[in-house]
Enzyme design. Structure first.
Site, short mmCIF file in Angstrom:
data_model
loop_
_atom_site.label_atom_id
_atom_site.label_comp_id
_atom_site.label_asym_id
_atom_site.label_seq_id
_atom_site.Cartn_x
_atom_site.Cartn_y
_atom_site.Cartn_z
N CYS A 261 0.84 -1.21 0.00
CA CYS A 261 0.00 0.00 0.00
C CYS A 261 0.88 1.26 0.00
O CYS A 261 0.62 2.21 -0.76
CB CYS A 261 -0.89 0.03 1.24
N ARG A 262 1.88 1.25 0.85
CA ARG A 262 2.76 2.41 0.96
C ARG A 262 3.54 2.64 -0.33
O ARG A 262 3.82 3.78 -0.71
CB ARG A 262 3.71 2.25 2.15
#
Length: 370
Positions: free
Chosen positions: A271-272
């Site tokens: 996600c990051r």
């Protein structure tokens, strides 16, 4: 007379050794754990992501036993004193022995559970995939440390190809072992998260109906129903969650623009890594009619807020700080993150699980002037 008494004693001992457990129609789990002379042993299972205690005993000289009855073979855990020393296995109504060393629980010897034997056969066959994947992720981390973008992209492609190969193997395994009681568990754990609703429904339907009583089959069918409710072309179910200031924000309040629902979390590496793409996408298309709603699967507010600030996320962020129990996540059947859902101006779902270049191409198709 003494000779007769001796014979009777021997016969009674033989009968005692061959005596079936008291719960002949249930399970009799007897264990021996080295390096854990005395302490609590917990028998637990996962319910909605949480470990729930079924029973507990105190080990004596490393020995312990559990007796009970279950309706259907189920994956459970033995915990020794804390959550750091755990071993999962399939429990069923039979006499089962568990032998292990506290410091090497992965090597535990479990005898008497046919379901566990079947699960081990499957895991032995998928182990080469797991080992290759671990090696590739280690290589990726090394390339990232060296800022080698070219190598990172190459490894990404290899990971994607290996993932597809493993998924194909698991699908075939399920098809050829569809009567095994462990198959609903395998599908739920190792594959369901990667399948769209039609693929998942198809896989569920090839499993023998005799397994319908399995808790995992019940869960899979429920997941199919949820995913049917959020298919492309359906109106996006509304929900309300608090933003970082505690203010309630409803999904329906954002109608009127193309809206990307981005399920993510501060602790989620992929996600990051995707966030910079979304930051650039938002900067390029906000003025043209794109809005983003971030739905976090965090549980610690400070970590969530810190990640928003660090990654420069300028759009609305909401969360109930319940991790995988997120109300919005459950509503949309989210099993893995990052997970995206794209809505049109009327709140109708028009695309799912687009990221990176594919997401940009879709947004460009919708918002760039021809």
């Amino acid at each position: 007379m003494k000779k007769l008494l001796s014979v009777l004693v021997i016969i009674s001992l033989i009968l005692a050794c061959n005596k079936k457990p008291a719960n002949v129609d249930g399970y009799a789990l007897n264990g021996q754990i080295s390096a854990y002379d005395t302490g609590y042993v917990y028998l637990e299972k996962k319910v909605d992501g949480d470990l729930i205690k079924i029973d507990s005993v105190i080990a004596s000289k490393g020995k312990f036993s559990f007796n009970g009855k279950i309706d259907f073979p189920e994956y459970v855990f033995l915990s020794f004193g804390d959550k750091k020393h755990m071993k999962g296995f399939f429990l069923e109504n039979s006499a089962i022995t568990f032998n292990a060393n506290l410091d090497s629980l992965d090597a535990a010897l479990i005898v008497g559970s046919k379901a566990q034997d079947e699960l081990k056969l499957y895991e032995d066959e998928t182990l080469p995939f797991d080992n290759k994947m671990k090696d590739l992720y280690d290589q990726y981390d090394g390339a990232e440390s060296d800022n080698n973008a070219v190598l990172m992209k190459q490894i990404d492609s290899t990971i994607e190809a290996l993932d597809k190969e493993q998924q194909a193997f698991i699908k075939n395994y399920i098809g050829t072992h569809n009567k095994s009681v462990v198959i609903p568990f395998v599908l739920n754990r190792d594959l369901a998260y990667a399948l769209d609703v039609n693929e998942l429904d198809s896989m569920v339907n090839i499993i023998d109906t005799a397994l319908n009583a399995s808790t995992y089959m019940v869960g899979l069918k429920k997941q199919v129903d949820i995913l049917r409710s959020v298919e492309i072309g359906k109106n996006a179910p509304d929900f309300t969650l608090n933003d970082t200031t505690g203010k309630p924000v409803s999904l329906s309040s954002l109608k009127g623009k193309y809206l990307l629902i981005d399920f993510w979390a501060s602790w989620c590496g992929p996600c990051r890594k995707e966030n910079p793409n979304n930051v650039k996408l938002y900067a390029d298309y906000k003025a043209k009619g794109l809005e983003i709603l971030g739905v976090s699967f965090d549980e610690k507010r400070e970590k969530w807020v810190e990640a928003i600030k660090k990654d420069g996320l300028k759009w609305t962020q909401v969360s109930d700080l319940k991790r995988w129990k997120s109300a919005a996540g459950k509503l949309y059947g989210v099993r893995s993150i990052p997970h995206t859902v794209l809505l049109d101006k009327q709140g109708v779902i028009i695309a799912k699980n687009l990221t990176g270049d594919k997401l940009r191409a879709k947004i460009s198709e919708l918002l760039d002037k021809k």
